[in-house]
Design a protein around this motif. Structure first.
Motif, PDB file in Angstrom:
ATOM      1  N   ARG A  33       0.823  -1.205   0.000  1.00 31.55           N
ATOM      2  CA  ARG A  33       0.000   0.000   0.000  1.00 31.55           C
ATOM      3  C   ARG A  33       0.861   1.262   0.000  1.00 31.55           C
ATOM      4  NH1 ARG A  33      -3.462   1.326   5.029  1.00 31.55           N
ATOM      5  NH2 ARG A  33      -3.034   3.507   4.817  1.00 31.55           N
ATOM      6  N   GLY A  34       2.046   1.190   0.586  1.00 30.76           N
ATOM      7  CA  GLY A  34       2.909   2.355   0.697  1.00 30.76           C
ATOM      8  C   GLY A  34       3.901   2.516  -0.435  1.00 30.76           C
ATOM      9  N   ILE A  35       3.942   1.542  -1.362  1.00 34.52           N
ATOM     10  CA  ILE A  35       4.899   1.648  -2.470  1.00 34.52           C
ATOM     11  C   ILE A  35       4.541   2.860  -3.329  1.00 34.52           C
ATOM     12  CG2 ILE A  35       5.634   0.571  -4.644  1.00 34.52           C
ATOM     13  CD1 ILE A  35       5.561  -2.097  -3.241  1.00 34.52           C
ATOM     14  N   GLY A  36       5.528   3.677  -3.586  1.00 22.99           N
ATOM     15  CA  GLY A  36       5.333   4.845  -4.427  1.00 22.99           C
ATOM     16  C   GLY A  36       4.863   6.074  -3.678  1.00 22.99           C
ATOM     17  N   ARG A  37       4.594   5.930  -2.395  1.00 23.22           N
ATOM     18  CA  ARG A  37       4.140   7.072  -1.605  1.00 23.22           C
ATOM     19  C   ARG A  37       5.324   7.599  -0.794  1.00 23.22           C
ATOM     20  NH1 ARG A  37      -1.364   7.084  -1.909  1.00 23.22           N
ATOM     21  NH2 ARG A  37      -2.313   5.095  -2.417  1.00 23.22           N
ATOM     22  N   THR A  38       5.593   8.883  -0.997  1.00 24.06           N
ATOM     23  CA  THR A  38       6.687   9.536  -0.294  1.00 24.06           C
ATOM     24  C   THR A  38       6.105  10.646   0.566  1.00 24.06           C
ATOM     25  OG1 THR A  38       8.080   9.093  -2.209  1.00 24.06           O
ATOM     26  CG2 THR A  38       8.934  10.628  -0.589  1.00 24.06           C
ATOM     27  N   VAL A  39       6.563  10.740   1.795  1.00 23.89           N
ATOM     28  CA  VAL A  39       6.021  11.697   2.760  1.00 23.89           C
ATOM     29  C   VAL A  39       7.138  12.604   3.239  1.00 23.89           C
ATOM     30  CG1 VAL A  39       4.907  11.919   5.014  1.00 23.89           C
ATOM     31  CG2 VAL A  39       4.279  10.034   3.512  1.00 23.89           C
ATOM     32  N   VAL A  40       6.807  13.876   3.388  1.00 20.18           N
ATOM     33  CA  VAL A  40       7.732  14.816   4.005  1.00 20.18           C
ATOM     34  C   VAL A  40       6.991  15.492   5.155  1.00 20.18           C
ATOM     35  CG1 VAL A  40       7.219  16.795   2.496  1.00 20.18           C
ATOM     36  CG2 VAL A  40       9.436  16.634   3.581  1.00 20.18           C
ATOM     37  N   GLU A 109      13.247  14.214  -2.583  1.00 11.93           N
ATOM     38  CA  GLU A 109      14.600  14.407  -2.051  1.00 11.93           C
ATOM     39  C   GLU A 109      14.636  14.383  -0.525  1.00 11.93           C
ATOM     40  OE1 GLU A 109      17.759  18.061  -1.758  1.00 11.93           O
ATOM     41  OE2 GLU A 109      16.588  17.873  -3.595  1.00 11.93           O
ATOM     42  N   LYS A 110      13.708  15.075   0.118  1.00 11.38           N
ATOM     43  CA  LYS A 110      13.753  15.253   1.568  1.00 11.38           C
ATOM     44  C   LYS A 110      12.849  14.289   2.335  1.00 11.38           C
ATOM     45  CE  LYS A 110      16.201  19.121   1.376  1.00 11.38           C
ATOM     46  NZ  LYS A 110      17.481  19.318   1.919  1.00 11.38           N
ATOM     47  N   GLY A 111      11.938  13.625   1.639  1.00 12.12           N
ATOM     48  CA  GLY A 111      10.953  12.796   2.318  1.00 12.12           C
ATOM     49  C   GLY A 111      11.422  11.372   2.557  1.00 12.12           C
ATOM     50  N   TYR A 112      10.514  10.578   3.066  1.00  9.00           N
ATOM     51  CA  TYR A 112      10.782   9.165   3.327  1.00  9.00           C
ATOM     52  C   TYR A 112       9.662   8.328   2.743  1.00  9.00           C
ATOM     53  CZ  TYR A 112       7.369   9.709   7.104  1.00  9.00           C
ATOM     54  OH  TYR A 112       6.223   9.960   7.819  1.00  9.00           O
ATOM     55  N   SER A 113       9.986   7.099   2.426  1.00  8.09           N
ATOM     56  CA  SER A 113       9.028   6.178   1.839  1.00  8.09           C
ATOM     57  C   SER A 113       8.300   5.426   2.942  1.00  8.09           C
ATOM     58  CB  SER A 113       9.743   5.190   0.923  1.00  8.09           C
ATOM     59  OG  SER A 113       8.871   4.171   0.516  1.00  8.09           O
ATOM     60  N   LYS A 114       6.984   5.354   2.831  1.00  9.63           N
ATOM     61  CA  LYS A 114       6.216   4.605   3.823  1.00  9.63           C
ATOM     62  C   LYS A 114       6.526   3.108   3.737  1.00  9.63           C
ATOM     63  CE  LYS A 114       2.099   7.216   4.811  1.00  9.63           C
ATOM     64  NZ  LYS A 114       0.643   7.186   4.737  1.00  9.63           N
ATOM     65  N   ALA A 115       6.728   2.607   2.534  1.00 10.07           N
ATOM     66  CA  ALA A 115       7.013   1.180   2.378  1.00 10.07           C
ATOM     67  C   ALA A 115       8.344   0.820   3.030  1.00 10.07           C
ATOM     68  CB  ALA A 115       7.027   0.802   0.901  1.00 10.07           C
ATOM     69  N   MET A 116       9.343   1.668   2.894  1.00 13.01           N
ATOM     70  CA  MET A 116      10.649   1.378   3.485  1.00 13.01           C
ATOM     71  C   MET A 116      10.589   1.394   5.010  1.00 13.01           C
ATOM     72  SD  MET A 116      12.602   0.434   1.202  1.00 13.01           S
ATOM     73  CE  MET A 116      14.048   0.285   2.214  1.00 13.01           C
ATOM     74  N   TYR A 117       9.687   2.180   5.554  1.00 11.87           N
ATOM     75  CA  TYR A 117       9.485   2.200   7.004  1.00 11.87           C
ATOM     76  C   TYR A 117       9.077   0.804   7.489  1.00 11.87           C
ATOM     77  CZ  TYR A 117       7.226   3.435  11.429  1.00 11.87           C
ATOM     78  OH  TYR A 117       6.840   3.475  12.742  1.00 11.87           O
TER      79      TYR A 117
END
Length: 153
Positions: A33-40, A109-117
């Protein structure tokens, strides 16, 4: 008596292993579900820059206070740039604007991936499960040793 305690402890370790494996399996949903979603996260250091980038969009609503903005999520939705703005009061606002390419680059650049979390959490759980399993094997060997001693007597 000692054997019974070791058997109970081994059973508890097996339950912990099962719970860890179940968590890893069910976290797959959150990973996909989090693949491709980046959050800052929006903080005082980047708030002004993000505000300038948001003002480039004709769809951005100025009625929302930029100081209440908590985080922004970017997702590529069928060749449209989708931005979800999360506010401190729990409201969410979605922007579909291809003109916000600077904001997309900034979030990437500055955010993080939900999937990687979730992948990081799963890796930690794998190491914990492997350690618990090694302890369970030692306990099992001690139980077998006690059983062998009882057979010899």
């Amino acid at each position: 008596m000692k054997r019974n305690r070791l058997v109970v402890l081994e059973l508890l370790l097996m339950i912990v292993i099962f719970i860890g494996i179940a968590f890893i399996v069910f976290s797959g949903y959150f990973i996909f579900r989090g693949i491709g979603r980046t959050v800052v996260n929006v903080n005082d250091k980047n708030r002004l820059a993000i505000e300038q980038m948001l003002k480039e969009s004709s769809d951005y609503d100025n009625t929302y206070n930029i100081n209440d903005l908590k985080k922004i999520q970017f997702f590529m939705n069928f060749n449209d740039l989708e931005f979800t703005l999360y506010y401190k009061n729990g409201e969410e606002k979605e922007l579909y604007d291809d003109d916000l390419d600077d904001l997309r680059s900034y979030i990437k650049e500055k955010g993080y991936s939900k999937a990687m979390y979730y992948v990081t959490i799963d890796i930690a759980i794998i190491f914990i499960v492997l350690g618990v399993n090694a302890g369970r094997k030692d306990l099992s060997n001690k139980i077998d040793l006690i059983d062998k001693q009882d057979e010899d007597n």
